[in-house]
Design an enzyme around this catalytic site. Structure first.
Site, PDB file in Angstrom:
ATOM      1  CG  HIS A  54      -2.025  -0.925   1.188  1.00 50.08           C
ATOM      2  ND1 HIS A  54      -3.207  -0.701   1.840  1.00 50.08           N
ATOM      3  CD2 HIS A  54      -2.168  -2.122   0.555  1.00 50.08           C
ATOM      4  CE1 HIS A  54      -4.039  -1.709   1.635  1.00 50.08           C
ATOM      5  NE2 HIS A  54      -3.423  -2.585   0.854  1.00 50.08           N
ATOM      6  CD  GLU A  56      -2.331   4.426   2.825  1.00 51.00           C
ATOM      7  OE1 GLU A  56      -3.522   4.709   3.008  1.00 51.00           O
ATOM      8  OE2 GLU A  56      -1.963   3.531   2.024  1.00 51.00           O
ATOM      9  CB  CYS A  84      -7.093  -0.017   4.524  1.00 55.93           C
ATOM     10  SG  CYS A  84      -5.380  -0.599   4.707  1.00 55.93           S
ATOM     11  CB  CYS A  87      -2.664   2.068   5.893  1.00 54.26           C
ATOM     12  SG  CYS A  87      -2.064   1.153   4.431  1.00 54.26           S
TER      13      CYS A  87
END
Length: 154
Positions: A54, A56, A84, A87
């Site tokens: 991801h 992040e 999410c 993260c």
């Protein structure tokens, strides 16, 4: 250089657009420390075949390396989509001071849309600012998914 939320979010959007060109869900993230970008990331789940890839996570990892610390207490994270749960956990664990996101995520947003990570009795609660360049961030995502649906139907 103008250091505003819109400026930094536009940098995150630039990364999101790169991810989109690579066939990834267009999410981009940057981390800012003392008005300097110290970490960047964009989604790479397809390329890396990893659920952990991801934007992040990449940005946090880069910022930790740049600052030689796992504590990002004086850092702000700009991300085009509400983080999410995974993260959000990384954000709390890295002690990021502030999260600024563009589009809300009604399916997995962990800072208000589905649930609010800050409502739990955790040892750190980042300040949350939402809706920065929201239209642009949401449009990038909706356009990407529209192209995917179109491709499937042809």
């Amino acid at each position: 250089m103008i250091n505003t939320h819109e400026y930094y979010m536009s940098e995150a959007l630039r990364l999101a657009r790169l991810a989109s060109k690579e066939g990834e869900v267009p999410v981009g993230a940057i981390i800012v420390h003392e008005n300097k970008i110290v970490g960047v990331g964009r989604n790479a789940r397809e390329k890396d075949s990893s659920a952990l890839a991801h934007a992040e996570i990449f940005a946090i990892s880069a910022a930790c390396a740049a600052l030689d610390s796992w504590r990002l207490l004086e850092c702000d994270l700009y991300v085009t989509l509400e983080p999410c749960p995974m993260c959000a956990g990384a954000i709390v664990n890295s002690r990021i001071r502030r999260v600024i996101f563009g589009a809300h995520d009604p399916k997995s947003g962990a800072f208000g849309s589905v649930f609010d990570m800050n409502s739990f009795p955790l040892n750190h609660k980042p300040e949350i600012i939402s809706g920065v360049l929201e239209f642009e961030c949401a449009h990038e995502l909706s356009s990407f998914f529209a192209r995917l649906r179109e491709k499937k139907n042809t």
